[in-house]
Motif scaffolding. Sequence first.
Motif, PDB file in Angstrom:
ATOM      1  N   MET A 135       0.576  -1.352   0.205  1.00 30.76           N
ATOM      2  CA  MET A 135       0.028  -0.074   0.523  1.00 30.76           C
ATOM      3  C   MET A 135       0.513   1.433  -0.037  1.00 30.76           C
ATOM      4  N   LEU A 136       0.762   1.969  -1.220  1.00 35.41           N
ATOM      5  CA  LEU A 136       1.530   2.997  -0.753  1.00 35.41           C
ATOM      6  C   LEU A 136       1.036   4.356   0.880  1.00 35.41           C
ATOM      7  N   SER A 137       0.079   4.364   1.101  1.00 36.69           N
ATOM      8  CA  SER A 137       0.667   4.579   2.659  1.00 36.69           C
ATOM      9  C   SER A 137       1.652   4.179   4.107  1.00 36.69           C
ATOM     10  N   GLN A 138       1.865   2.846   3.195  1.00 36.83           N
ATOM     11  CA  GLN A 138       2.725   1.914   4.416  1.00 36.83           C
ATOM     12  C   GLN A 138       4.205   2.331   4.021  1.00 36.83           C
ATOM     13  N   PHE A 139       4.581   1.920   2.825  1.00 38.28           N
ATOM     14  CA  PHE A 139       4.812   2.947   2.289  1.00 38.28           C
ATOM     15  C   PHE A 139       5.977   3.614   2.286  1.00 38.28           C
ATOM     16  N   ILE A 140       5.009   4.616   1.992  1.00 44.50           N
ATOM     17  CA  ILE A 140       5.680   5.951   2.646  1.00 44.50           C
ATOM     18  C   ILE A 140       5.912   6.317   4.205  1.00 44.50           C
ATOM     19  N   THR A 141       5.058   5.317   5.320  1.00 40.54           N
ATOM     20  CA  THR A 141       4.989   5.468   7.005  1.00 40.54           C
ATOM     21  C   THR A 141       6.165   5.023   7.282  1.00 40.54           C
ATOM     22  N   THR A 142       6.217   3.615   6.716  1.00 37.16           N
ATOM     23  CA  THR A 142       8.403   2.591   6.716  1.00 37.16           C
ATOM     24  C   THR A 142       9.596   3.678   6.578  1.00 37.16           C
ATOM     25  N   GLY A 143       8.990   4.556   4.968  1.00 35.12           N
ATOM     26  CA  GLY A 143      10.277   5.434   4.884  1.00 35.12           C
ATOM     27  C   GLY A 143      10.280   6.059   6.475  1.00 35.12           C
ATOM     28  N   ILE A 144       9.600   7.102   6.624  1.00 35.27           N
ATOM     29  CA  ILE A 144       9.235   7.948   7.749  1.00 35.27           C
ATOM     30  C   ILE A 144       9.425   7.517   8.949  1.00 35.27           C
ATOM     31  N   GLU A 145       9.551   5.491   9.215  1.00 32.78           N
ATOM     32  CA  GLU A 145       9.469   5.619  10.316  1.00 32.78           C
ATOM     33  C   GLU A 145      10.913   5.069  10.074  1.00 32.78           C
ATOM     34  N   GLN A 146      11.584   4.809   9.540  1.00 31.01           N
ATOM     35  CA  GLN A 146      12.976   4.655   8.922  1.00 31.01           C
ATOM     36  C   GLN A 146      14.169   5.799   9.796  1.00 31.01           C
ATOM     37  N   ALA A 147      13.539   7.092   8.860  1.00 35.99           N
ATOM     38  CA  ALA A 147      14.290   8.805   8.790  1.00 35.99           C
ATOM     39  C   ALA A 147      14.262   8.524  10.349  1.00 35.99           C
ATOM     40  N   VAL A 148      12.821   8.593  10.582  1.00 37.12           N
ATOM     41  CA  VAL A 148      12.895   8.507  12.922  1.00 37.12           C
ATOM     42  C   VAL A 148      13.467   8.367  13.559  1.00 37.12           C
ATOM     43  N   GLN A 149      14.344   6.719  13.577  1.00 38.09           N
ATOM     44  CA  GLN A 149      15.220   5.968  14.041  1.00 38.09           C
ATOM     45  C   GLN A 149      16.653   6.651  13.559  1.00 38.09           C
ATOM     46  N   LEU A 181      14.813  11.078   4.472  1.00 39.03           N
ATOM     47  CA  LEU A 181      14.367  11.031   4.112  1.00 39.03           C
ATOM     48  C   LEU A 181      14.650  11.148   2.202  1.00 39.03           C
ATOM     49  N   GLU A 182      15.455  12.530   1.615  1.00 41.00           N
ATOM     50  CA  GLU A 182      16.021  12.386   0.533  1.00 41.00           C
ATOM     51  C   GLU A 182      16.987  12.112   0.124  1.00 41.00           C
ATOM     52  N   GLN A 183      17.533  11.064   1.153  1.00 38.92           N
ATOM     53  CA  GLN A 183      18.638  10.509   0.996  1.00 38.92           C
ATOM     54  C   GLN A 183      18.024   8.633   0.729  1.00 38.92           C
ATOM     55  N   ASP A 184      17.084   8.270   0.721  1.00 40.97           N
ATOM     56  CA  ASP A 184      16.295   7.230   0.698  1.00 40.97           C
ATOM     57  C   ASP A 184      16.268   7.122  -1.377  1.00 40.97           C
ATOM     58  N   LYS A 185      16.550   6.419  -1.585  1.00 40.68           N
ATOM     59  CA  LYS A 185      16.721   6.682  -3.340  1.00 40.68           C
ATOM     60  C   LYS A 185      15.440   6.222  -3.412  1.00 40.68           C
ATOM     61  N   SER A 186      14.902   5.105  -3.192  1.00 40.66           N
ATOM     62  CA  SER A 186      13.415   4.639  -3.441  1.00 40.66           C
ATOM     63  C   SER A 186      12.494   5.576  -2.748  1.00 40.66           C
ATOM     64  N   PHE A 187      12.638   6.361  -1.901  1.00 43.57           N
ATOM     65  CA  PHE A 187      11.587   6.867  -1.601  1.00 43.57           C
ATOM     66  C   PHE A 187      11.329   8.672  -2.245  1.00 43.57           C
ATOM     67  N   ALA A 188      13.074   8.408  -2.831  1.00 43.84           N
ATOM     68  CA  ALA A 188      13.043  10.004  -3.651  1.00 43.84           C
ATOM     69  C   ALA A 188      12.620   9.413  -4.332  1.00 43.84           C
ATOM     70  N   LYS A 189      12.453   8.922  -4.858  1.00 48.19           N
ATOM     71  CA  LYS A 189      12.190   8.728  -6.406  1.00 48.19           C
ATOM     72  C   LYS A 189      10.838   8.133  -6.840  1.00 48.19           C
ATOM     73  N   LEU A 190      10.038   8.183  -5.599  1.00 47.83           N
ATOM     74  CA  LEU A 190       8.315   8.092  -5.702  1.00 47.83           C
ATOM     75  C   LEU A 190       7.889   9.174  -4.922  1.00 47.83           C
ATOM     76  N   ILE A 191       8.398  10.180  -4.471  1.00 46.56           N
ATOM     77  CA  ILE A 191       8.690  11.334  -4.055  1.00 46.56           C
ATOM     78  C   ILE A 191       8.930  12.610  -4.617  1.00 46.56           C
ATOM     79  N   HIS A 192       8.485  13.666  -5.703  1.00 50.78           N
ATOM     80  CA  HIS A 192       9.505  14.735  -5.805  1.00 50.78           C
ATOM     81  C   HIS A 192       9.750  15.844  -5.319  1.00 50.78           C
ATOM     82  N   HIS A 193       9.050  15.864  -4.251  1.00 55.33           N
ATOM     83  CA  HIS A 193       9.411  17.211  -3.337  1.00 55.33           C
ATOM     84  C   HIS A 193       8.978  17.038  -1.937  1.00 55.33           C
ATOM     85  N   ILE A 194       9.749  17.499  -0.829  1.00 53.79           N
ATOM     86  CA  ILE A 194       9.191  17.359   0.715  1.00 53.79           C
ATOM     87  C   ILE A 194       9.595  18.615   1.378  1.00 53.79           C
ATOM     88  N   GLN A 195       8.159  19.334   1.408  1.00 53.39           N
ATOM     89  CA  GLN A 195       8.393  20.141   2.144  1.00 53.39           C
ATOM     90  C   GLN A 195       8.136  20.517   3.714  1.00 53.39           C
TER      91      GLN A 195
END
Length: 620
Positions: free
Chosen positions: A1-15, A72-86
């Motif tokens: 799921m898309l939201s799960q993908f984003i959530t997982t990326g955020i969790e890793q960044a938070v850790q 998150l911007e250093q996560d290549k798979s995340f940055a590929k799907l999310i083109h801009h973080i604000q």
Amino acid sequence: MLSQFITTGIEQAVQHVVSSTPGAVLPDVLQVQVEQPANMDHGDYSTNIAMQLAKTLRKAPLNIAEQIKVQLEQDKSFAKLIHHIQVVPPGFINFYMDWSTWAQTTFELPQLPAEKVVIEHTSINPNKSAHIGHLRNSCIGDTLVRLMRKIGYEVEVHNYIDDLGNQLADTVVGIQNISLSKEHRRFGDYCWDIYSAINKAYQNDPELVHQRTDVLHALEEGNQNLSWVGLLVAERIVREHIEEMKQFGIEYDLLVWESNIVREGFWVSAFELLKQTSLFHQETEGKLAGCWVLKQSQESGDDSDTEHSIDKVLVRSNGILTYTAKDIAYHLWKYGLLQNDFMYKKFAGEVWTTSSHGEHQQFGKADMVINVIDYRQQYPQAMVKQALEGLGFTTEAEKLRHVSYGVVSLSPSAAADLGIDTSDGKASYAMSGRQGIGIKITELIDLMENVIEESRSDKNGLSSRDIATASIRYYLLRFALQTEVVFDLKQATEISGNTGVYLLYSYARALSVLNKAHDKGVMPFVPEQFPVLEKAEHALLRHISTWHDSLYAAGKELTPSSLCNYAYELASLFNNFYGACPILKTDGDVLKFRVWLTSIFKETLGEALEVLGLPTPSRM
């Protein structure tokens, strides 16, 4: 799921952020919440996680949000799907999707354990025709069956037949004593009038009430004239119920007859287990003397003047079992916790039935049980759960889910149409089988079919009867479970707004566009690069991207109405897109993109309609 993908990326960044902060420890409970902002200018997804971490990290939320953004911007798979973080005050992190990458990415539902779910629904007393209140149960139950199968569970569908209860006994007494010569289309309709008439006769002839007691004893003992009459009545009416439900796409795997639970020794086995617990004992004095009761905890409350007594009776002093006793035995069997098993035979089509003779089949042995029963049965359901806990089956008790829902009543206008006195000005009027008040399912289908037939100009598409059943089903599903559905004939027959007809029309419109595109040689392939999105295109894409999230959430919470909300918003967004963005009058990449967008809308709405039990028409 898309939201799960984003959530997982955020969790890793938070850790990473927490671990790089001296003295900081990740909280035991930290929920990363990702949601779609109502205003698309605020991103496609957003999270407030930085504000949750402010106290832990002793930093300003804006500072924390910037650190998470960097990770998150250093996560290549995340940055590929999310083109801009604000990052915006006071600490929100907004994400803007690269939709062309999303379109070429496969997202799957979370992997679920290989569990078997038994869902029990419908369970109408087999003593008369079904009414629209019964139909709400069946539509909710069948949608849950479709939903749980869609997200990966093995599902077995039960319909519990109470062929030992007061209602069937009343109908048998009525057949014996009431003279009725009125013409009826079906046996269940005849019994509808018999049941109402006998309940009125009880008030004038108390002797008839004693006859009901005799019939109840006969039904439970079996092999007597009265018990055979009861069986014939019940079987005939159950067949009519099954045929009615089939018109709505509702089917069952197994009919479980209460008489089989009693006569095949299921209660005897359950009784022996219960006697080994301190919760179950026989009273020796007081008004419950001679009764076997299940002791309740004090938290349940003590109201000894009602059936909701602190000591719940399972076996009355005369040896008659209560409904709850039989239900406890049934649930022990559902989970495979009894040595007993039924024999089985075919009842109608692919529907099996429990029997005293027949063949062996693999039914029951569930990992999870879901019971669709209205809110008035909350207490007996709690008693079944308590019995499982008292017997030490805590895992099974935890996985027993009661899907409670509000009953269906009649609006003042609907009640007036049935001849009910509405001069007291009530907002709604309860249906009553004993008084013969209610709208039978078959009558409602006929009425809806006539309304739709008269209102449509093109009658070459889906039949008016199929549209009618889809409309009724959606009407009963779209209300939140705990909402009392005040049934109004005018409202139910509307064909615009948040209705089943609107969803079917939207699906057929998308299919028509795709057929015309095909004739022009334009196929719905995923474009390598999206054009600049119009607002209507963007809004539709965002909503389509949440389908798996909505599906999974509905399965977790067991809420069919949330899928109705999703489907209605999806159809509304498509029709807005259809009106704002010409599809077939464009060319080049824009034409290809809009045909593709129409295609994934059709596929997504088609899946939603399938789960909701509605057809996918080629034309209306």
